[in-house]
Design a protein around this motif. Structure first.
Motif, PDB file in Angstrom:
ATOM      1  N   LEU A   1      -6.356  -0.515   0.411  1.00  0.00           N
ATOM      2  CA  LEU A   1      -5.759   0.818   0.297  1.00  0.00           C
ATOM      3  C   LEU A   1      -5.184   1.078  -1.098  1.00  0.00           C
ATOM      4  O   LEU A   1      -5.186   2.208  -1.575  1.00  0.00           O
ATOM      5  CB  LEU A   1      -4.641   0.992   1.334  1.00  0.00           C
ATOM      6  N   VAL A   2      -4.699   0.025  -1.730  1.00  0.00           N
ATOM      7  CA  VAL A   2      -4.118   0.172  -3.071  1.00  0.00           C
ATOM      8  C   VAL A   2      -5.179   0.667  -4.049  1.00  0.00           C
ATOM      9  O   VAL A   2      -4.946   1.610  -4.817  1.00  0.00           O
ATOM     10  CB  VAL A   2      -3.529  -1.170  -3.566  1.00  0.00           C
TER      11      VAL A   2
ATOM     12  N   PHE B   1      -4.455   5.183   5.568  1.00  0.00           N
ATOM     13  CA  PHE B   1      -3.192   4.462   5.727  1.00  0.00           C
ATOM     14  C   PHE B   1      -2.745   4.451   7.190  1.00  0.00           C
ATOM     15  O   PHE B   1      -2.370   3.411   7.730  1.00  0.00           O
ATOM     16  CB  PHE B   1      -2.105   5.095   4.862  1.00  0.00           C
TER      17      PHE B   1
ATOM     18  N   ALA C   1       0.837  -1.196   0.000  1.00  0.00           N
ATOM     19  CA  ALA C   1       0.000   0.000   0.000  1.00  0.00           C
ATOM     20  C   ALA C   1       0.874   1.249   0.000  1.00  0.00           C
ATOM     21  O   ALA C   1       0.589   2.224  -0.704  1.00  0.00           O
ATOM     22  CB  ALA C   1      -0.918  -0.001   1.218  1.00  0.00           C
ATOM     23  N   LYS C   2       1.943   1.202   0.767  1.00  0.00           N
ATOM     24  CA  LYS C   2       2.865   2.343   0.816  1.00  0.00           C
ATOM     25  C   LYS C   2       3.570   2.528  -0.517  1.00  0.00           C
ATOM     26  O   LYS C   2       3.789   3.655  -0.968  1.00  0.00           O
ATOM     27  CB  LYS C   2       3.897   2.140   1.929  1.00  0.00           C
TER      28      LYS C   2
ATOM     29  N   LYS D   1      -8.018   2.153  -3.237  1.00  0.00           N
ATOM     30  CA  LYS D   1      -8.452   3.485  -2.801  1.00  0.00           C
ATOM     31  C   LYS D   1      -7.496   4.561  -3.292  1.00  0.00           C
ATOM     32  O   LYS D   1      -7.910   5.658  -3.674  1.00  0.00           O
ATOM     33  CB  LYS D   1      -8.530   3.543  -1.270  1.00  0.00           C
ATOM     34  N   THR D   2      -6.208   4.223  -3.282  1.00  0.00           N
ATOM     35  CA  THR D   2      -5.191   5.169  -3.741  1.00  0.00           C
ATOM     36  C   THR D   2      -5.365   5.485  -5.223  1.00  0.00           C
ATOM     37  O   THR D   2      -5.280   6.649  -5.633  1.00  0.00           O
ATOM     38  CB  THR D   2      -3.780   4.597  -3.502  1.00  0.00           C
TER      39      THR D   2
ATOM     40  N   VAL E   1      -4.083   8.684   0.428  1.00  0.00           N
ATOM     41  CA  VAL E   1      -5.170   8.360   1.376  1.00  0.00           C
ATOM     42  C   VAL E   1      -4.528   8.240   2.756  1.00  0.00           C
ATOM     43  O   VAL E   1      -4.630   7.207   3.422  1.00  0.00           O
ATOM     44  CB  VAL E   1      -5.934   7.070   0.977  1.00  0.00           C
TER      45      VAL E   1
ATOM     46  N   ALA F   1      -0.150   5.081  -0.865  1.00  0.00           N
ATOM     47  CA  ALA F   1      -1.352   5.248  -0.049  1.00  0.00           C
ATOM     48  C   ALA F   1      -1.096   6.214   1.101  1.00  0.00           C
ATOM     49  O   ALA F   1      -2.004   6.923   1.536  1.00  0.00           O
ATOM     50  CB  ALA F   1      -1.803   3.891   0.500  1.00  0.00           C
TER      51      ALA F   1
END
Length: 201
Positions: free
Chosen positions: A97-98, A55, A42-43, A100-101, A51, A47
Motif C-alpha cells: 500500500l505504501v 486500505f 501504510a496509514k 501504491k500511495t 488509496v 494510504a
C-alpha cells in the motif's frame, strides 16, 4: 487380548500427544503484530486517503483474521495455521500500500498540473470572449459579475502550488477542479451569449 490392549494404548497415546500439541498451540502474536505494524506504516504514508478502497480492504482482512484467531482460542483443539498464512498475506498487502500511495500521489500531481494548464487557457479565452460580449445595460452588469468570477478563479488557482508544496494534494485537486468547472461554465455561457448576438468568436 493383550494385542487389543496394546492397540488401544497406542491409539490413546496418539490422541493424547495430539491433544497436548493442539491445546498448547499459541496464537500467532508475532505475525499479528507484524500485520498491524505494516498497516500502521501504510496509514502513516496516507494510504487511507490516497488509496482508500485498497486500505479498507486490507484493514477488513486483518479484522477478519483477528476474529478467526479469537474463534480458535476458544476451541479445545486449536489451530492457527490458516490464520498465520492469512496474516503473512495481509502484511504483504499492507506493505504494498505504501508504494501504491506514492504512485497515486504522483498521478494526482500530474492531474493537478494538467488542470492548472487547462484553467489558464480557459481564463485567457474567457477574457477574450468577455471583451466581445454585448455592452448593453444588462450586459454590462453580467460582464462585471463574470469579471469578479474570473478574478476569484485566478486567485483560487494561485493557491494550488502552495497546497501541492505542503503535501495537501487532495486539497489542491479539489480546488483546481472546482476552478476548472467554474471556468468551463463561464466559457459556455459567454459563447452562448455571443452566438445569440451573432458575434463571431
Amino acid at each position: 487380548m493383550i494385542r487389543i490392549m496394546k492397540k488401544i494404548f497406542y491409539v490413546l497415546s496418539i490422541v493424547a500427544v495430539s491433544l497436548i500439541f493442539t491445546s498448547c498451540a499459541k496464537p500467532p502474536q508475532a505475525e499479528l503484530d507484524a500485520a498491524k505494524a505494516a498497516l500502521e506504516q501504510a496509514k502513516a504514508a496516507q494510504a487511507d486517503l490516497y488509496v482508500e478502497a485498497d486500505f479498507l480492504a486490507v484493514q477488513d482482512s486483518l479484522n477478519a483474521v483477528q476474529v478467526e484467531i479469537e474463534a480458535q482460542s476458544s476451541k479445545l483443539f486449536k489451530s492457527y495455521t490458516k490464520a498465520k498464512e492469512k496474516l503473512v498475506v495481509v502484511t504483504t498487502q499492507a506493505t504494498e500500500l505504501v508504494a501504491k500511495t506514492e504512485v497515486r500521489k504522483e498521478e494526482i500531481k500530474t492531474e493537478v498540473a494538467t488542470a492548472e494548464a487547462a484553467v489558464a487557457v480557459l481564463i485567457e479565452e474567457n477574457n477574450m470572449l468577455l471583451a466581445k460580449a454585448p455592452k448593453g445595460k444588462e450586459g454590462k452588469e453580467a460582464i462585471e459579475a463574470i469579471k469578479l468570477d474570473l478574478t476569484g478563479i485566478t486567485a483560487s488557482v494561485a493557491e494550488v502550488p502552495a497546497l501541492v508544496a505542503a503535501g495537501d494534494l487532495l486539497g489542491a485537486q479539489t480546488k483546481v477542479n472546482a476552478a476548472q468547472q467554474k471556468a468551463t461554465e463561464i466559457n459556455t455561457e459567454l459563447k452562448t451569449v455571443l452566438e445569440k448576438a451573432n458575434i463571431k468568436f
